[in-house]
Design a protein around this motif. Sequence first.
Motif, PDB file in Angstrom:
ATOM      1  N   ARG A 134       0.737  -1.120  -0.200  1.00  0.00           N
ATOM      2  CA  ARG A 134      -0.063  -0.099  -0.097  1.00  0.00           C
ATOM      3  C   ARG A 134       1.051   1.226   0.027  1.00  0.00           C
ATOM      4  O   ARG A 134       0.253   2.505  -0.176  1.00  0.00           O
ATOM      5  CB  ARG A 134      -0.783  -0.116   1.170  1.00  0.00           C
ATOM      6  CG  ARG A 134      -2.329  -0.946   1.227  1.00  0.00           C
ATOM      7  CD  ARG A 134      -2.900  -1.276   2.230  1.00  0.00           C
ATOM      8  NE  ARG A 134      -4.035  -1.866   2.003  1.00  0.00           N
ATOM      9  CZ  ARG A 134      -4.312  -3.155   2.193  1.00  0.00           C
ATOM     10  NH1 ARG A 134      -3.037  -3.883   2.116  1.00  0.00           N
ATOM     11  NH2 ARG A 134      -5.539  -3.799   2.060  1.00  0.00           N
TER      12      ARG A 134
ATOM     13  N   CYS B  30      -0.622   5.429  -7.245  1.00  0.00           N
ATOM     14  CA  CYS B  30      -1.734   4.922  -8.419  1.00  0.00           C
ATOM     15  C   CYS B  30      -2.834   4.725  -7.983  1.00  0.00           C
ATOM     16  O   CYS B  30      -3.229   4.443  -6.460  1.00  0.00           O
ATOM     17  CB  CYS B  30      -1.041   3.233  -8.716  1.00  0.00           C
ATOM     18  SG  CYS B  30       0.211   3.400 -10.128  1.00  0.00           S
ATOM     19  N   TYR B  31      -3.821   4.824  -8.806  1.00  0.00           N
ATOM     20  CA  TYR B  31      -5.434   4.906  -8.399  1.00  0.00           C
ATOM     21  C   TYR B  31      -5.705   3.625  -7.639  1.00  0.00           C
ATOM     22  O   TYR B  31      -5.527   2.385  -8.124  1.00  0.00           O
ATOM     23  CB  TYR B  31      -6.315   5.149  -9.433  1.00  0.00           C
ATOM     24  CG  TYR B  31      -7.813   4.930  -9.158  1.00  0.00           C
ATOM     25  CD1 TYR B  31      -8.328   6.020  -8.372  1.00  0.00           C
ATOM     26  CD2 TYR B  31      -8.431   4.061  -9.588  1.00  0.00           C
ATOM     27  CE1 TYR B  31      -9.614   5.932  -7.923  1.00  0.00           C
ATOM     28  CE2 TYR B  31      -9.997   4.033  -9.170  1.00  0.00           C
ATOM     29  CZ  TYR B  31     -10.568   5.016  -8.523  1.00  0.00           C
ATOM     30  OH  TYR B  31     -11.718   4.935  -8.133  1.00  0.00           O
ATOM     31  N   ASP B  32      -6.232   3.634  -6.465  1.00  0.00           N
ATOM     32  CA  ASP B  32      -6.726   2.449  -5.683  1.00  0.00           C
ATOM     33  C   ASP B  32      -8.066   2.558  -5.318  1.00  0.00           C
ATOM     34  O   ASP B  32      -8.343   3.299  -4.358  1.00  0.00           O
ATOM     35  CB  ASP B  32      -5.625   2.257  -4.440  1.00  0.00           C
ATOM     36  CG  ASP B  32      -5.998   0.984  -3.560  1.00  0.00           C
ATOM     37  OD1 ASP B  32      -7.055   0.451  -3.768  1.00  0.00           O
ATOM     38  OD2 ASP B  32      -5.446   1.008  -2.374  1.00  0.00           O
TER      39      ASP B  32
ATOM     40  N   ASN C 100      -3.113  -1.321 -11.930  1.00  0.00           N
ATOM     41  CA  ASN C 100      -2.708   0.058 -12.311  1.00  0.00           C
ATOM     42  C   ASN C 100      -0.972   0.273 -12.176  1.00  0.00           C
ATOM     43  O   ASN C 100      -0.158   0.800 -12.970  1.00  0.00           O
ATOM     44  CB  ASN C 100      -3.422   1.108 -11.452  1.00  0.00           C
ATOM     45  CG  ASN C 100      -4.736   1.168 -12.028  1.00  0.00           C
ATOM     46  OD1 ASN C 100      -5.007   0.862 -13.000  1.00  0.00           O
ATOM     47  ND2 ASN C 100      -5.631   1.617 -11.011  1.00  0.00           N
ATOM     48  N   CYS C 101      -0.633  -0.267 -10.963  1.00  0.00           N
ATOM     49  CA  CYS C 101       0.908  -0.209 -10.834  1.00  0.00           C
ATOM     50  C   CYS C 101       1.566  -1.104 -12.064  1.00  0.00           C
ATOM     51  O   CYS C 101       2.780  -0.475 -12.234  1.00  0.00           O
ATOM     52  CB  CYS C 101       1.166  -0.953  -9.435  1.00  0.00           C
ATOM     53  SG  CYS C 101       0.579   0.008  -8.191  1.00  0.00           S
TER      54      CYS C 101
ATOM     55  N   GLN D 250      -7.850  -4.103  -4.660  1.00  0.00           N
ATOM     56  CA  GLN D 250      -6.517  -4.211  -4.468  1.00  0.00           C
ATOM     57  C   GLN D 250      -6.343  -4.908  -5.850  1.00  0.00           C
ATOM     58  O   GLN D 250      -4.982  -4.537  -6.444  1.00  0.00           O
ATOM     59  CB  GLN D 250      -6.434  -5.554  -3.572  1.00  0.00           C
ATOM     60  CG  GLN D 250      -6.783  -5.124  -1.919  1.00  0.00           C
ATOM     61  CD  GLN D 250      -6.347  -5.860  -1.053  1.00  0.00           C
ATOM     62  OE1 GLN D 250      -5.776  -6.955  -1.261  1.00  0.00           O
ATOM     63  NE2 GLN D 250      -6.983  -5.986   0.057  1.00  0.00           N
TER      64      GLN D 250
ATOM     65  N   TYR E 186      -5.860  -1.636  -8.140  1.00  0.00           N
ATOM     66  CA  TYR E 186      -4.603  -1.219  -7.707  1.00  0.00           C
ATOM     67  C   TYR E 186      -3.106  -1.817  -8.104  1.00  0.00           C
ATOM     68  O   TYR E 186      -2.528  -1.231  -8.901  1.00  0.00           O
ATOM     69  CB  TYR E 186      -4.567  -1.017  -6.236  1.00  0.00           C
ATOM     70  CG  TYR E 186      -3.484  -0.547  -5.550  1.00  0.00           C
ATOM     71  CD1 TYR E 186      -2.836   0.933  -6.215  1.00  0.00           C
ATOM     72  CD2 TYR E 186      -2.637  -1.437  -4.730  1.00  0.00           C
ATOM     73  CE1 TYR E 186      -1.622   1.304  -5.407  1.00  0.00           C
ATOM     74  CE2 TYR E 186      -1.299  -0.578  -4.125  1.00  0.00           C
ATOM     75  CZ  TYR E 186      -0.819   0.521  -4.654  1.00  0.00           C
ATOM     76  OH  TYR E 186       0.447   0.913  -3.976  1.00  0.00           O
TER      77      TYR E 186
ATOM     78  N   SER F  82      -0.400   3.460  -2.909  1.00  0.00           N
ATOM     79  CA  SER F  82      -2.164   3.991  -3.175  1.00  0.00           C
ATOM     80  C   SER F  82      -2.301   5.240  -3.117  1.00  0.00           C
ATOM     81  O   SER F  82      -1.550   5.975  -2.380  1.00  0.00           O
ATOM     82  CB  SER F  82      -2.837   3.050  -2.100  1.00  0.00           C
ATOM     83  OG  SER F  82      -4.020   3.637  -2.200  1.00  0.00           O
TER      84      SER F  82
END
Length: 374
Positions: free
Chosen positions: A11, A61-63, A79-80, A73, A76, A43
């Motif tokens: 996170r 990054c958007y979470d 996105n990472c 999760q 997220y 996050s």
Amino acid sequence: MKLKIAILGTRGIPNHYGGFEHISEYVSAGLVERGHTVTVYNSHNHPYTKDTWNGVNIIHCYDPEYLIGSAGQFVYDLNCILDARKRDFDVILIMGYTSSSVWGRLYPKQSAIVTNMDGLEWKRSKYSKPVQNFLKYAEKLAVKHSQYYVSDSIVIKQYLARKYDINSRYIPYGADMITPVEREQITPAEAAKEDYFLLMARMEPENNIETILDGYNLSNSAKPFKVLGDTGNRFGKFITHKFQNDSRIEFKGSIFDTAKVRALQNNSYLYFHGHSVGGTNPSLLEAMASEALIAAHNNPFNQAVLNTDAFYFSNPADVKQLVENVQRQETEKLMVNNNLQKIKHLFNWESVVDGYEQYAIECYLNYNNGRIIS
């Protein structure tokens, strides 16, 4: 050799959540001190909003976990990973696999992928059978889509070798020694030296909290039992209700002041560690570093760390026997000191960072030579 290294799967840093965030703090900052360029993915909900921390680059990054729960999760982590594909990291360290390995086909091909394989997540009793089956599947995907692997426990290393025929690198967690300031964080009224029992854990069945408190409840001890941990979840509410009539048991809730926690551990008569699933547990190392006398659940994970320098229990009867009979004499002092020496020489952060640095360099060189480390 100086590398560009990214850490995914947490996170974010600084740590506001748990074990992987804790180790990512130390490893990322330590690698920067050694001259590497390190990026940690955070996050967008993380309270730390700056783009650097102690020389570490932070990518937010958007979470959507706060909107849609645990499914967030997976979004997220996706996105990472998508962001990492745009960058030229030499090595990507993925902490855990629960919600990232399903995207394994999307891992950046230009980077050596190193996955910290965590504990045996699928064994956790808090998960339903379908979730446990998914976690077994996710573990297989992590093995398939990574080139290199880290085990934070010798037991996990042996399991991965037996189950998947892979040779992971053993790199444990670390812990800081207790400081004089931390010893003085609580008043004598809060913690008379060696006058209470203590446990600190998330309120989950596999942490054997019910077993420990059942044993204590059956005992004739006059010493109070302090329980640290958030009791707001379903199991926490069950535990507090079950033992509400035992006035000796004190549910203290979560305490986020590290110095105060370390002082409570240091001052306890006997510290109970009930964790039974996972690798090397950070709270166990902290208790060792805090010079606590430890009673641990009897399982290979705890035995691999503590060896003969702890008392062990498997059921409430064992706990009752320990509560009523453990003494604080020379043998026990030697156990405490032996565990302290393990922190100094085996579980210190300097050697942990060294381990990650050496392995990252090996992985980079081997990956770019087109072969896997044996």
